[in-house]
Scaffold this motif. Sequence first.
Motif, PDB file in Angstrom:
ATOM      1  N   LEU A 190      18.930  16.095  24.052  1.00 54.66           N
ATOM      2  CA  LEU A 190      18.893  14.746  23.484  1.00 54.66           C
ATOM      3  C   LEU A 190      18.332  14.787  22.069  1.00 54.66           C
ATOM      4  N   PRO A 191      19.018  14.148  21.119  1.00 53.04           N
ATOM      5  CA  PRO A 191      18.648  14.299  19.708  1.00 53.04           C
ATOM      6  C   PRO A 191      17.464  13.417  19.304  1.00 53.04           C
ATOM      7  N   ASP A 192      16.928  13.709  18.144  1.00 59.68           N
ATOM      8  CA  ASP A 192      15.843  12.925  17.549  1.00 59.68           C
ATOM      9  C   ASP A 192      16.456  11.669  16.929  1.00 59.68           C
ATOM     10  N   SER A 193      16.792  10.717  17.790  1.00 63.84           N
ATOM     11  CA  SER A 193      17.558   9.558  17.327  1.00 63.84           C
ATOM     12  C   SER A 193      17.368   8.400  18.280  1.00 63.84           C
ATOM     13  N   ASP A 194      17.505   7.177  17.741  1.00 55.53           N
ATOM     14  CA  ASP A 194      17.494   5.973  18.565  1.00 55.53           C
ATOM     15  C   ASP A 194      18.891   5.600  19.043  1.00 55.53           C
ATOM     16  N   SER A 195      19.889   6.330  18.573  1.00 58.99           N
ATOM     17  CA  SER A 195      21.278   5.984  18.866  1.00 58.99           C
ATOM     18  C   SER A 195      21.593   6.153  20.349  1.00 58.99           C
ATOM     19  N   LYS A 196      22.349   5.198  20.870  1.00 57.37           N
ATOM     20  CA  LYS A 196      22.821   5.283  22.252  1.00 57.37           C
ATOM     21  C   LYS A 196      24.280   5.719  22.318  1.00 57.37           C
ATOM     22  N   THR A 197      24.832   6.097  21.175  1.00 61.03           N
ATOM     23  CA  THR A 197      26.252   6.474  21.128  1.00 61.03           C
ATOM     24  C   THR A 197      26.445   7.963  20.888  1.00 61.03           C
ATOM     25  N   SER A 198      25.371   8.734  20.855  1.00 65.33           N
ATOM     26  CA  SER A 198      25.526  10.172  20.646  1.00 65.33           C
ATOM     27  C   SER A 198      26.196  10.801  21.861  1.00 65.33           C
ATOM     28  N   HIS A 199      26.870  11.906  21.637  1.00 64.07           N
ATOM     29  CA  HIS A 199      27.514  12.634  22.732  1.00 64.07           C
ATOM     30  C   HIS A 199      26.492  13.007  23.801  1.00 64.07           C
ATOM     31  N   GLN A 200      25.306  13.423  23.391  1.00 64.07           N
ATOM     32  CA  GLN A 200      24.295  13.869  24.342  1.00 64.07           C
ATOM     33  C   GLN A 200      23.783  12.705  25.194  1.00 64.07           C
ATOM     34  N   TYR A 201      23.554  11.557  24.560  1.00 65.12           N
ATOM     35  CA  TYR A 201      23.075  10.374  25.282  1.00 65.12           C
ATOM     36  C   TYR A 201      24.103   9.967  26.329  1.00 65.12           C
ATOM     37  N   GLU A 202      25.362   9.861  25.915  1.00 59.34           N
ATOM     38  CA  GLU A 202      26.425   9.410  26.815  1.00 59.34           C
ATOM     39  C   GLU A 202      26.663  10.420  27.943  1.00 59.34           C
ATOM     40  N   SER A 203      26.584  11.716  27.617  1.00 58.55           N
ATOM     41  CA  SER A 203      26.827  12.738  28.631  1.00 58.55           C
ATOM     42  C   SER A 203      25.755  12.703  29.708  1.00 58.55           C
ATOM     43  N   PHE A 204      24.503  12.592  29.317  1.00 56.39           N
ATOM     44  CA  PHE A 204      23.419  12.536  30.313  1.00 56.39           C
ATOM     45  C   PHE A 204      23.527  11.276  31.154  1.00 56.39           C
ATOM     46  N   GLU A 205      23.796  10.145  30.534  1.00 55.19           N
ATOM     47  CA  GLU A 205      23.889   8.881  31.268  1.00 55.19           C
ATOM     48  C   GLU A 205      25.035   8.913  32.282  1.00 55.19           C
ATOM     49  N   SER A 225      11.973   9.435  24.480  1.00 57.77           N
ATOM     50  CA  SER A 225      12.195   8.028  24.822  1.00 57.77           C
ATOM     51  C   SER A 225      13.620   7.802  25.298  1.00 57.77           C
ATOM     52  N   SER A 226      14.569   8.528  24.689  1.00 60.45           N
ATOM     53  CA  SER A 226      15.958   8.435  25.155  1.00 60.45           C
ATOM     54  C   SER A 226      16.075   8.918  26.588  1.00 60.45           C
ATOM     55  N   PHE A 227      15.398  10.037  26.892  1.00 54.27           N
ATOM     56  CA  PHE A 227      15.429  10.545  28.264  1.00 54.27           C
ATOM     57  C   PHE A 227      14.906   9.500  29.235  1.00 54.27           C
ATOM     58  N   LYS A 228      13.747   8.948  28.936  1.00 55.07           N
ATOM     59  CA  LYS A 228      13.123   8.002  29.867  1.00 55.07           C
ATOM     60  C   LYS A 228      13.949   6.731  29.989  1.00 55.07           C
ATOM     61  N   GLU A 229      14.515   6.280  28.893  1.00 52.49           N
ATOM     62  CA  GLU A 229      15.352   5.079  28.915  1.00 52.49           C
ATOM     63  C   GLU A 229      16.569   5.281  29.824  1.00 52.49           C
ATOM     64  N   ILE A 230      17.235   6.419  29.688  1.00 56.86           N
ATOM     65  CA  ILE A 230      18.417   6.705  30.508  1.00 56.86           C
ATOM     66  C   ILE A 230      18.012   6.885  31.962  1.00 56.86           C
ATOM     67  N   TYR A 231      16.992   7.705  32.194  1.00 55.62           N
ATOM     68  CA  TYR A 231      16.593   8.021  33.573  1.00 55.62           C
ATOM     69  C   TYR A 231      16.149   6.759  34.314  1.00 55.62           C
ATOM     70  N   ASP A 232      15.273   5.991  33.697  1.00 51.51           N
ATOM     71  CA  ASP A 232      14.773   4.784  34.357  1.00 51.51           C
ATOM     72  C   ASP A 232      15.892   3.761  34.538  1.00 51.51           C
ATOM     73  N   GLY A 233      16.793   3.672  33.565  1.00 49.46           N
ATOM     74  CA  GLY A 233      17.884   2.715  33.645  1.00 49.46           C
ATOM     75  C   GLY A 233      18.856   3.039  34.761  1.00 49.46           C
ATOM     76  N   VAL A 234      19.240   4.310  34.874  1.00 46.25           N
ATOM     77  CA  VAL A 234      20.218   4.708  35.894  1.00 46.25           C
ATOM     78  C   VAL A 234      19.594   4.675  37.281  1.00 46.25           C
ATOM     79  N   MET A 235      18.355   5.167  37.409  1.00 43.96           N
ATOM     80  CA  MET A 235      17.735   5.332  38.723  1.00 43.96           C
ATOM     81  C   MET A 235      17.000   4.079  39.199  1.00 43.96           C
TER      82      MET A 235
END
Length: 473
Positions: free
Chosen positions: A57-72, A102-112
């Motif tokens: 996950l990159p050093d970014s607030d973006s929710k459109t990165s390939h890494q963000y979308e792939s993990f989600e 923060s991206s990790f926690k946002e995705i993890y908490d949101g999905v789970m």
Amino acid sequence: MKKYVKAIIAAVAAVGVAGSLLGFHLGYAKTTDETKTYNIDTNGEPLKVAVISDLQLPDSDSKTSHQYESFEKTLTMLKDKGMDALIIAGDFTDLSTKKAWSSFKEIYDGVMSGSSQPVPLFIMGNHDYWLNSFFSSFEIATPAKLQKRFTEYTGEYPFSHKVINGYHFICMSSSDGSYDKSYSDREWVKEQLDSAVADDPFKPIFVITHINPENTAYGSDEWGNKDITDILKDYSQVISISGHSHYSLIDERSIWQGSFTAFTTQSLDYIELESGKFNGSIPKDAYGNSLADVLPGCLYMEIEENQVTVQRLEANTGEQLKNPWVISAPFGSEESLGKYTDKRADSNKAPVLDSDIKPVVSEITDINGKTQKMISFKAAWDDDFVHSYKLEFQDKNHNLLKFAQCDYDGENINDEELISEVLYFSDFVLGLENMSETAELRLPKNLPENAEYVVITAVDSWGAESESVICPL
């Protein structure tokens, strides 16, 4: 793990050593959790353990990165599939910044959210110990600080031992962000292994590290760690699970058996392969497009008393990549460890290249607008898949030509050391069903003008070569 920036590795390792000293003094003493036991009602079904790694996950607030979308997408797929436990084998982040975590926690908490939580089996990877330069981040990357950050965002400690329905899972992070010498906690690991053996010598023991044990699964020759192998080789019932290399799960060498069992996990980000191919360890097509981030991979284990079944999945969709691996009881026995050894190469069949492949050389424009030459021909066939191609060039008298090595854009690499062959990865990283019936390979820009013939050879993943076909250029 962005290994294509190899020039910075020595510097990163040096920072890791310095940080280790600072970490010792500034101290995050709580790195190891107490052994915890979980009893999960599986309703008579196997224990289900999902395995992912290298989220990057990159050093970014973006929710459109390939890494963000792939993990989600992957986490959502695994939640829907059902999992009793979740292994994340390190490199949650590309750089261990608060934004990335923060991206990790946002995705993890949101999905789970609103669902039963799988037992977390999390470890740190080398990237989880790294930061930008001080003047970019205003932070010093001490191991103590970043271990504490890992715990803050995951709720887990870098080292843990969990027993789930009687099966032992030993989670072993590295102690810093370096490579070869970062797994030094031998006594702790051996204590955990001995405890697991004493509890039940007939059950598999799952050991999770970020870096592969050296000289085991595909990629561990270049990116493995000898210290891990030295520890695990005395425990034949161990099943080692590791990330780091990003090597493709499609390749059968991604599972290995010898003195124990080991397999790698690929990546949710991009595929990377061995060095030495003209189209790069992060493969590109003839036009310069990356092939590496199209097919992220993950694993899904079903653990039963008599066997462990490991499904290889396309991460974002859950589609099966190939047939599962099956590790059978009695675990650690000669019989159990004899299925996925290097001896598989002995019964492997070489690829077949049609003698009438009709090669065509054409001019193309790459993604950077540069003119390139491409050779296309009928792709070879293999009982598994064609891993790579070898091209050699001859003059009008069929003398083998040697020439200076250049990179994919045509820049000379070494004028003094001449090469006589050019190696390419095939397009297998797109998925076996997506491999083209036509191979398209970019020709080196500094190919000698007197090259009149090309010698084409197909190679499979075990290194077996087809009969070569000589064609006019």
